[in-house]
Design an enzyme around this catalytic site. Structure first.
Site, PDB file in Angstrom:
ATOM      1  NE  ARG A 132      -2.054   1.991   3.413  1.00 32.36           N
ATOM      2  CZ  ARG A 132      -2.019   1.499   4.715  1.00 32.36           C
ATOM      3  NH1 ARG A 132      -2.894   0.536   5.245  1.00 32.36           N
ATOM      4  NH2 ARG A 132      -1.349   2.297   5.394  1.00 32.36           N
ATOM      5  CD  GLU A 150       3.922   4.349   6.333  1.00 31.95           C
ATOM      6  OE1 GLU A 150       4.867   3.374   6.335  1.00 31.95           O
ATOM      7  OE2 GLU A 150       3.067   3.761   6.549  1.00 31.95           O
ATOM      8  CG  ASN A 152       2.393   1.218   4.343  1.00 29.31           C
ATOM      9  OD1 ASN A 152       2.422   1.168   5.854  1.00 29.31           O
ATOM     10  ND2 ASN A 152       1.190   1.902   3.718  1.00 29.31           N
ATOM     11  CB  SER A 157      -4.384  -3.257   7.612  1.00 27.34           C
ATOM     12  OG  SER A 157      -4.466  -2.002   7.969  1.00 27.34           O
ATOM     13  CE  LYS A 324       7.268   5.470   8.355  1.00 25.73           C
ATOM     14  NZ  LYS A 324       6.740   4.234   8.335  1.00 25.73           N
ATOM     15  CE  LYS A 391       7.361   9.612   7.711  1.00 22.53           C
ATOM     16  NZ  LYS A 391       6.511   9.562   6.606  1.00 22.53           N
ATOM     17  CD  GLU A 395       6.788   0.077   8.154  1.00 27.18           C
ATOM     18  OE1 GLU A 395       5.668   0.731   7.541  1.00 27.18           O
ATOM     19  OE2 GLU A 395       7.306   0.304   7.891  1.00 27.18           O
ATOM     20  N   GLY A 396       3.505   1.078  11.847  1.00 22.40           N
ATOM     21  CA  GLY A 396       2.137   0.964  12.394  1.00 22.40           C
ATOM     22  C   GLY A 396       1.520   2.265  13.662  1.00 22.40           C
ATOM     23  NE  ARG A 478      -5.351   4.840   6.422  1.00 26.54           N
ATOM     24  CZ  ARG A 478      -3.321   4.993   7.168  1.00 26.54           C
ATOM     25  NH1 ARG A 478      -3.134   4.147   8.116  1.00 26.54           N
ATOM     26  NH2 ARG A 478      -2.001   5.548   6.098  1.00 26.54           N
TER      27      ARG A 478
HETATM   28  P1  ADP Z   1       3.499   4.293   9.999  1.00 29.52           P
HETATM   29  O1  ADP Z   1       4.406   3.587   9.305  1.00 29.52           O
HETATM   30  O2  ADP Z   1       4.070   4.637  11.345  1.00 29.52           O
HETATM   31  O3  ADP Z   1       2.279   4.458   9.488  1.00 29.52           O
HETATM   32  P2  ADP Z   1       3.937   7.081   8.781  1.00 29.52           P
HETATM   33  O4  ADP Z   1       5.024   6.930   7.512  1.00 29.52           O
HETATM   34  O5  ADP Z   1       2.754   6.657   7.919  1.00 29.52           O
HETATM   35  O6  ADP Z   1       4.388   5.619   9.768  1.00 29.52           O
HETATM   36  O7  ADP Z   1       3.406   8.218   9.591  1.00 29.52           O
HETATM   37  C1  ADP Z   1       2.356   8.013  10.624  1.00 29.52           C
HETATM   38  C2  ADP Z   1       1.584   9.484  10.038  1.00 29.52           C
HETATM   39  O8  ADP Z   1       2.600   9.977  10.058  1.00 29.52           O
HETATM   40  C3  ADP Z   1       1.453   9.838   8.853  1.00 29.52           C
HETATM   41  O9  ADP Z   1      -0.137   8.965   8.156  1.00 29.52           O
HETATM   42  C4  ADP Z   1       0.850  10.874   7.705  1.00 29.52           C
HETATM   43  O10 ADP Z   1      -0.777  11.181   8.456  1.00 29.52           O
HETATM   44  C5  ADP Z   1       2.042  10.997   8.867  1.00 29.52           C
HETATM   45  N1  ADP Z   1       3.285  12.264   8.732  1.00 29.52           N
HETATM   46  C6  ADP Z   1       4.277  10.900   8.010  1.00 29.52           C
HETATM   47  N2  ADP Z   1       4.997  11.535   7.133  1.00 29.52           N
HETATM   48  C7  ADP Z   1       4.428  13.042   7.097  1.00 29.52           C
HETATM   49  C8  ADP Z   1       4.829  13.909   6.237  1.00 29.52           C
HETATM   50  N3  ADP Z   1       5.463  13.737   5.019  1.00 29.52           N
HETATM   51  N4  ADP Z   1       4.032  15.131   6.148  1.00 29.52           N
HETATM   52  C9  ADP Z   1       2.788  15.423   6.344  1.00 29.52           C
HETATM   53  N5  ADP Z   1       2.392  13.775   7.573  1.00 29.52           N
HETATM   54  C10 ADP Z   1       3.265  12.689   8.087  1.00 29.52           C
HETATM   55 MG    MG Z   2       1.157   4.625   7.988  1.00 33.38          MG
END
Ligand code: ADP
Ligand code: MG
Length: 503
Positions: A132, A150, A152, A157, A324, A391, A395-396, A478
């Protein structure tokens, strides 16, 4: 560029209409399996469920950017398949000798286990990925673009529940007059979404490639998982459309019930009647967080499954590819070319144009390693903190450090730990967009300013240097309250939503 005014969403409706929508939406969700298990301890055979958190309106999204995200998916499927097959790259990036595995214990454990298995010899060349790719809209003045959050590669899910949410919004459009409040809220503007059947086609392709009559697919799940219905819909589709049976087990159950043949590495799972069934494909809906590995036993189980002949979704290298750190390294000069332009390695028909690479890069925000050029990476992160998220390799949800929390966090981070973190420029989604969010048991819907994250699903079956088959596989939205930084639906921060395409 889009002329759509996000500040005018959703259309104005009366309190009465809001109640009608909520009644219809939650009733639809309960009737159609758009469900979670309730919080707290549950009996082993469930007796009750609650509706998933949902939005009362779909979210507007520019049609051209949605099409662009769908188009990019095939390229991402191939890109991440090739990363997972490039052992040298993963050793460099994620390994314990020179990569992130040196400082990130979880990454290091997975990589070391994989190295050990590689040295002993792995018997299954095929990998399956159910992916995803997550995006936010990025607004600069009046210009809107699509930016990747990101990618996945494990436990992607909400395929099944997102399809049901789109169907729920369609039903609200036909069963009430409330959506008449906006000319945009017509069924012809709701994109179709077949993520359940599309994702299951990926699992079925792996099962077919394994090609043993009577074999089953193993879902490796977390104990106490509340998002079970999202998984069960995949199970029902596998059985009803493909006649493939599923066995669900936790790592702890597998420690005793998984057996790998010494002669041919076939994975067999013990059933309650003491018989054993052969496994064609191992599908992980767990194993993406160190919390799933409280002791060495769970790691041993994971490595045992990895060395078996079953096809893994994902293999350890494919899980590592979703780190990441890999996402950040891909933005460095020449790295995308390594995977997408190497004619000698992949053949002249299987490389991509300069234009395609530019489109992929166009979907990225700026990223860098905190250990970039000595102190430079950290200095930049301090200087630009208000525009950044940091970051780690997790994940999660719930692991990132945002904006004003960054300087203090950097003060506490040792030099040794820096390589485990990346800095990423913040995406700026359109402001003023609202929706009504509904959670089970909390009474009236909440009207709030929101941010919506689009996920495009895809799958790929690959091995031996080649991608055998890959497809785009539906989408997810979402939506979260604007003030909550994190995106995980299961952790209670956000709701399931769908799209209305606008021009
Ligand atoms: P995880 O693996 O924990 O899902 P993500 O990279 O998806 O990590 O980050 C979690 C959440 O943080 C994302 O769903 C988004 O809402 C927010 N986020 C992550 N990166 C960014 C970014 N570059 N700009 C704005 N919001 C972000
Ligand atoms: Mg995410």
């Amino acid at each position: 560029m889009s002329a759509f005014d996000f500040t005018q969403w959703p259309p104005l409706i009366s309190d009465k209409d809001r109640e009608i929508l909520q009644f219809r939406a939650t009733s639809y969700a309960l009737a159609h399996g758009l469900l979670y298990l309730p919080p707290g301890a549950q009996p082993s055979a469930p007796t009750s469920a609650i509706h998933a958190p949902i939005s009362l309106f779909p979210t507007p999204f520019p049609r051209d950017l949605f099409k662009q995200a769908q188009k990019l998916q095939s390229i991402y499927n191939i890109l991440y398949s090739r990363i997972a097959m490039d052992t040298e790259f993963l050793d460099q990036t994620m390994g314990t000798e020179v990569g992130v595995g040196q400082v990130d214990e979880f990454t290091g454990k997975l990589w070391s286990g994989w190295l050990d298995l590689r040295e002993k010899g792995l018997v299954q060349p095929l990998h399956l990925g159910l992916f995803r790719s997550d995006y936010l809209l990025h607004q600069r003045d009046s210009d809107l673009s699509l930016k990747q959050v990101e990618f996945n590669t494990i436990s992607s899910s909400f395929g099944a529940l997102s399809q049901k949410t789109a169907e729920m919004h369609r039903s609200l459009e036909t069963s009430t007059n409330v959506y008449h409040a906006s000319a945009n809220l017509t069924a012809s503007k709701f994109p179709s979404n077949h993520s359940t059947s599309d994702l299951v086609k990926g699992l079925a392709a792996a099962h077919l490639a394994y090609n043993v009559d009577g074999s089953r697919i193993l879902f490796v799940v977390q104990a106490g998982e509340r998002n079970v219905f999202d998984q069960l819909w995949l199970e029902y589709e596998l059985l009803e459309k493909h006649s493939i049976h599923v066995v669900r087990r936790t790592f702890d159950e597998l420690a005793h019930q998984a057996n790998i043949s010494h002669t041919d590495s076939v994975l067999r799972i013990e059933l309650p009647d003491q018989s054993a069934v052969e496994i064609s494909t191992v599908y992980y809906r767990s194993g993406y967080t160190p919390d799933d590995f409280p002791t060495n036993t769970q790691y041993e189980t994971r490595f045992n499954l990895e060395r078996s002949k079953a096809i893994k979704c994902p293999t350890i290298p494919l899980q590592l590819a979703g780190g990441k750190k890999v996402q950040q390294v891909l933005t460095e000069p020449g790295v995308l070319e390594r995977f997408l332009c190497d004619e000698a390695k992949y053949g002249p028909q299987r490389v991509f144009s300069v234009q395609t690479l530019a489109e992929i890069r166009e979907s990225w925000m700026e990223m860098w390693a905190l250990d970039l050029n000595g102190e430079f990476g950290v200095r930049q992160a301090r200087k630009r903190a208000s525009d950044l998220v940091l970051k780690p390799q997790r994940e999660g949800g719930g692991n990132n450090v945002y904006k004003e929390a960054i300087p203090g966090f950097l003060d506490s981070l040792s030099v040794r730990e820096r390589p485990a973190w990346i800095a990423m420029e913040l995406i700026s989604p359109p402001v003023g967009l609202k929706n009504y969010l509904v959670r089970a048991g909390s009474g009236a819907s909440v009207e709030t300013e929101v941010v919506s994250e689009l996920g495009i699903f895809g799958w790929s079956l690959f091995g031996g240097g080649k991608v055998i088959s890959e497809r785009e596989a539906g989408w997810l939205v979402r939506t979260k309250g604007k003030d909550s930084n994190e995106g995980g639906v299961a952790t209670g921060f956000s709701v399931l939503d769908s799209l209305v395409l606008v021009d």
